[in-house]
Design a protein around this motif. Structure first.
Motif, short mmCIF file in Angstrom:
data_model
loop_
_atom_site.label_atom_id
_atom_site.label_comp_id
_atom_site.label_asym_id
_atom_site.label_seq_id
_atom_site.Cartn_x
_atom_site.Cartn_y
_atom_site.Cartn_z
N ASP A 183 -6.51 22.76 -110.74
CA ASP A 183 -5.05 22.90 -110.66
C ASP A 183 -4.50 22.72 -112.07
O ASP A 183 -4.55 21.62 -112.61
N GLY A 184 -4.00 23.81 -112.66
CA GLY A 184 -3.63 23.73 -114.07
C GLY A 184 -4.90 23.53 -114.89
O GLY A 184 -5.87 24.26 -114.74
N ASP A 185 -4.87 22.54 -115.75
CA ASP A 185 -6.03 22.27 -116.61
C ASP A 185 -6.86 21.09 -116.12
O ASP A 185 -7.74 20.61 -116.84
N GLN A 186 -6.59 20.62 -114.90
CA GLN A 186 -7.32 19.46 -114.40
C GLN A 186 -7.97 19.78 -113.06
O GLN A 186 -7.63 20.78 -112.40
N TYR A 187 -8.90 18.94 -112.66
CA TYR A 187 -9.74 19.28 -111.52
C TYR A 187 -10.15 18.05 -110.73
O TYR A 187 -10.09 16.91 -111.21
N LEU A 188 -10.56 18.32 -109.49
CA LEU A 188 -11.23 17.34 -108.63
C LEU A 188 -12.61 17.90 -108.29
O LEU A 188 -12.75 19.08 -107.98
N ILE A 189 -13.61 17.02 -108.31
CA ILE A 189 -14.99 17.43 -108.02
C ILE A 189 -15.58 16.46 -107.00
O ILE A 189 -15.70 15.27 -107.27
N PRO A 190 -15.94 16.94 -105.79
CA PRO A 190 -16.57 16.05 -104.81
C PRO A 190 -18.08 15.99 -104.99
O PRO A 190 -18.75 17.02 -105.12
N ARG A 191 -18.63 14.79 -105.01
CA ARG A 191 -20.07 14.64 -104.99
C ARG A 191 -20.55 14.58 -103.54
O ARG A 191 -19.77 14.35 -102.61
N ARG A 192 -21.83 14.77 -103.35
CA ARG A 192 -22.37 14.79 -101.99
C ARG A 192 -22.19 13.47 -101.26
O ARG A 192 -22.08 13.43 -100.04
N ASP A 193 -22.17 12.34 -102.01
CA ASP A 193 -22.03 11.04 -101.36
C ASP A 193 -20.58 10.67 -101.10
O ASP A 193 -20.29 9.57 -100.62
N GLY A 194 -19.63 11.57 -101.41
CA GLY A 194 -18.22 11.33 -101.15
C GLY A 194 -17.40 10.96 -102.36
O GLY A 194 -16.17 11.10 -102.34
#
Length: 367
Positions: A243-254
């Motif tokens: 979103d814009g220049d920033q991000y969220l990244i989910p790992r497999r463990d949550g």
């Protein structure tokens, strides 16, 4: 006593480790020297998205390395897992890009490189609070979990006979007849047939300090990035979100990464309260469910910034047995496998999969 080496790599980040793998597969004896422990700098600190941020807005040279690397990662991850039992957590969870004012350019890029893409369906958008503009869904985009990828790669290289010189700094390099003759550390002298410098954000300073009579104006500078980690449940977020220049990244463990800042702070790796608050506001504003989970970690890393983010890969223009693989900026993991293959091909005089011209260190010869 002088120790004779075949190939010496200065720098144990993702770029140095992957070059070591390529050369070892070709039968070369490889030693990696690092001023601390391998993989503890930018390679460890990044988010692990296996796609440049808005690649259609960047130089084609970045796309060539990135897309070539994307094709290599599934097999590489399986190879490392099978050999070491350490899972790099390659995870094709897909990516939602919330704002795409250049939507036509983005879809043209995807079509050109064979990247699956489609308009984002309404159900993908429901968990988020964003000012959407032509949202785009890339279902095949993957991630790797940086620390585990590095740990697995390190273990693999040790198994294959690569030697590591940890917590070791180079104090001097001697040259004769345009060849590296000796590499000096605090307590040892080495000769080497091939020297590769892959020292990330420290590459320019290292070359200038050790080889002042052979100037290369690489313009690789440290760019600090800070990231937060939320201790969430595995069902909180199922795919990456930009979103814009920033991000969220989910790992497999949550766990969920929220990143990242882009700061000119020299070689200062401290974290700041301002960045923490800014990242927290971004993350909880985009995904309100994160307000229910604690921040369990906050860290910073130093990216090797370079002009246009295009790395330097290839032979030193004046020293016959010296090569460079550095300057990948935010995309060290993204471009890593293809960058390593390209440099190994050049060193071993094999045909290259990618035109090496845009990455040549000759473009940085000082006037």
């Amino acid at each position: 006593m002088t120790i004779h080496l075949d190939t010496l790599i200065i720098g144990g980040g993702i770029s140095g480790l992957l070059v070591a793998r390529e050369l070892r597969l070709a039968g070369r004896e490889v030693t990696i020297l690092d001023k601390s422990k391998p993989g503890l700098e930018a390679s460890w600190a990044g988010g692990g998205i296996l796609l440049p941020i808005y690649p259609w807005r960047q130089a084609p040279a970045i796309s060539e390395l990135a897309v070539n690397s994307l094709k290599k990662y599934p097999a590489l991850s399986q190879e490392l897992l099978a050999a070491t039992g350490i899972d790099p957590e390659w995870y094709d969870c897909g990516m939602l890009i919330c704002k795409n004012p250049d939507y036509e350019q983005a879809t043209r890029w995807c079509k050109h490189y064979g990247i699956a893409h489609q308009p984002a369906a309404a159900e993908l958008l429901e968990p988020f609070t964003s000012d959407y503009h032509l949202p785009l869904w890339l279902p095949g985009i993957a991630q790797a979990r940086n620390p585990r990828l590095l740990k697995s790669l390190h273990a693999y290289l040790r198994q294959t006979g690569v030697r590591f010189l940890d917590n070791t700094e180079v104090k001097g390099i001697s040259i004769a007849n345009r060849q590296i003759q000796q590499v000096e550390t605090a307590d040892q002298t080495y000769t080497t047939k091939e020297l590769i410098i892959s020292a990330g954000a420290w590459t320019t300073d290292l070359l200038n300090e050790l080889l002042p009579d052979w100037p290369l104006d690489l313009q690789i500078q440290p760019v600090r990035g800070q990231i937060l980690l939320f201790d969430a449940l595995p069902t909180t977020l199922l795919h990456m979100v930009l979103d814009g220049d920033q991000y969220l990244i989910p790992r497999r463990d949550g766990k969920i990464l929220a990143g990242s800042t882009v700061e000119q702070a020299g070689f200062n790796k401290i974290t700041t309260e301002d960045a923490k608050q800014q990242l927290y506001q971004f993350a909880t504003g985009l995904l309100p469910a994160l307000k229910h989970y604690p921040v369990c970690h906050h860290w910073a890393g130093l990216r090797p910034g370079s002009p246009q983010g295009i790395p330097y890969i290839g032979r030193h223009p004046q020293i016959a047995n010296l090569s460079v693989n550095a300057g990948h900026f935010r995309n060290g993991l993204v471009m890593g496998p293809a960058s390593a293959k390209l440099l190994a091909d050049l060193i071993l005089q094999r045909p290259t999969d990618i035109d090496p011209t845009p990455y040549s260190p000759t473009r940085a010869i000082a006037p």
